[in-house]
Design a protein around this motif. Structure first.
Motif, PDB file in Angstrom:
ATOM      1  N   SER A   1       0.918  -0.982   0.301  1.00  0.00           N
ATOM      2  CA  SER A   1       0.510   0.223  -0.103  1.00  0.00           C
ATOM      3  C   SER A   1       0.654   1.247   0.145  1.00  0.00           C
ATOM      4  O   SER A   1       0.346   2.724  -0.202  1.00  0.00           O
TER       5      SER A   1
ATOM      6  N   GLU B   1       0.648   3.303  -2.934  1.00  0.00           N
ATOM      7  CA  GLU B   1      -0.457   4.006  -3.715  1.00  0.00           C
ATOM      8  C   GLU B   1      -0.004   5.255  -4.042  1.00  0.00           C
ATOM      9  O   GLU B   1       0.659   6.088  -3.195  1.00  0.00           O
ATOM     10  N   GLY B   2      -0.620   5.420  -4.911  1.00  0.00           N
ATOM     11  CA  GLY B   2      -0.060   7.071  -5.120  1.00  0.00           C
ATOM     12  C   GLY B   2       1.121   7.469  -5.866  1.00  0.00           C
ATOM     13  O   GLY B   2       1.364   8.411  -6.275  1.00  0.00           O
ATOM     14  N   LEU B   3       1.775   6.599  -5.991  1.00  0.00           N
ATOM     15  CA  LEU B   3       2.955   6.800  -6.794  1.00  0.00           C
ATOM     16  C   LEU B   3       3.040   6.359  -8.285  1.00  0.00           C
ATOM     17  O   LEU B   3       2.722   5.358  -8.729  1.00  0.00           O
ATOM     18  N   SER B   4       4.654   7.101  -8.580  1.00  0.00           N
ATOM     19  CA  SER B   4       4.526   6.279 -10.283  1.00  0.00           C
ATOM     20  C   SER B   4       5.667   5.238 -10.398  1.00  0.00           C
ATOM     21  O   SER B   4       6.378   5.078  -9.337  1.00  0.00           O
TER      22      SER B   4
ATOM     23  N   GLN C   1       9.278   6.054  -8.895  1.00  0.00           N
ATOM     24  CA  GLN C   1       9.206   6.569  -7.185  1.00  0.00           C
ATOM     25  C   GLN C   1       8.799   5.114  -7.104  1.00  0.00           C
ATOM     26  O   GLN C   1       9.967   4.896  -5.678  1.00  0.00           O
ATOM     27  N   ARG C   2       8.463   3.750  -7.131  1.00  0.00           N
ATOM     28  CA  ARG C   2       8.255   3.220  -6.306  1.00  0.00           C
ATOM     29  C   ARG C   2       9.732   1.858  -6.715  1.00  0.00           C
ATOM     30  O   ARG C   2      10.158   1.267  -5.213  1.00  0.00           O
TER      31      ARG C   2
ATOM     32  N   THR D   1       0.224  -1.924  -6.091  1.00  0.00           N
ATOM     33  CA  THR D   1      -0.404  -1.371  -4.766  1.00  0.00           C
ATOM     34  C   THR D   1      -1.389  -3.403  -4.896  1.00  0.00           C
ATOM     35  O   THR D   1      -1.596  -3.721  -6.277  1.00  0.00           O
TER      36      THR D   1
END
Length: 137
Positions: free
Chosen positions: A75, A78-81, A84-85, A110
């Motif tokens: 989780s 969530e909201g990351l490109s 970024q992950r 996710t």
């Protein structure tokens, strides 16, 4: 789940799912693989962590721990490109990536993305050697 092969599966007390496939023929998980697993568990608290040592399919000595594929479902993504992950995974494994690990294929998803496609991708076969030995300019 992993190319039709049997994979040891562990379910922790928190309900998270982890699986590993040790390097071909070894039957054991080596210290680098164990470190990768522990660091990703600590940094990302993944719901699913699948780790595959693919070193046996490359031009490395038997028992090597140099090539890995990992699926991390958290989780925290969530909201990351995707970039970024991957940076989060690289940050957690900076020591291994600076040393023994030569290649790391990352699937950072996710929980919703994993439910849509709960499979660890497969890597193409290693061609071995380098461009010079294969006659590629």
């Amino acid at each position: 789940m992993l190319s039709g092969r049997l994979v040891p599966r562990l379910v922790s007390m928190t309900g998270r799912v982890c699986s590993s496939r040790p390097s071909a023929g070894s039957g054991t998980i080596g210290p680098v693989e164990a470190a990768i697993r522990a660091k990703l568990e600590q940094a990302l608290s993944p719901e699913v962590l699948e780790l595959r040592n693919e070193s046996g399919g490359h031009a490395v000595p038997p028992g090597s721990e140099t090539h890995f594929r990992v699926a991390v479902v958290s989780s925290r993504f969530e909201g990351l490109s995707p970039l970024q992950r991957h940076r989060l995974v690289h940050a957690a494994l900076s020591e291994e990536l600076a040393g023994p690990v030569h290649a790391l294929a990352i699937q950072a998803r996710t929980p919703a993305q994993w439910r849509e496609n709960p499979q660890l991708d497969t890597s193409p076969p290693c061609l071995g050697g380098n461009k010079k030995t294969r006659g590629i300019p």
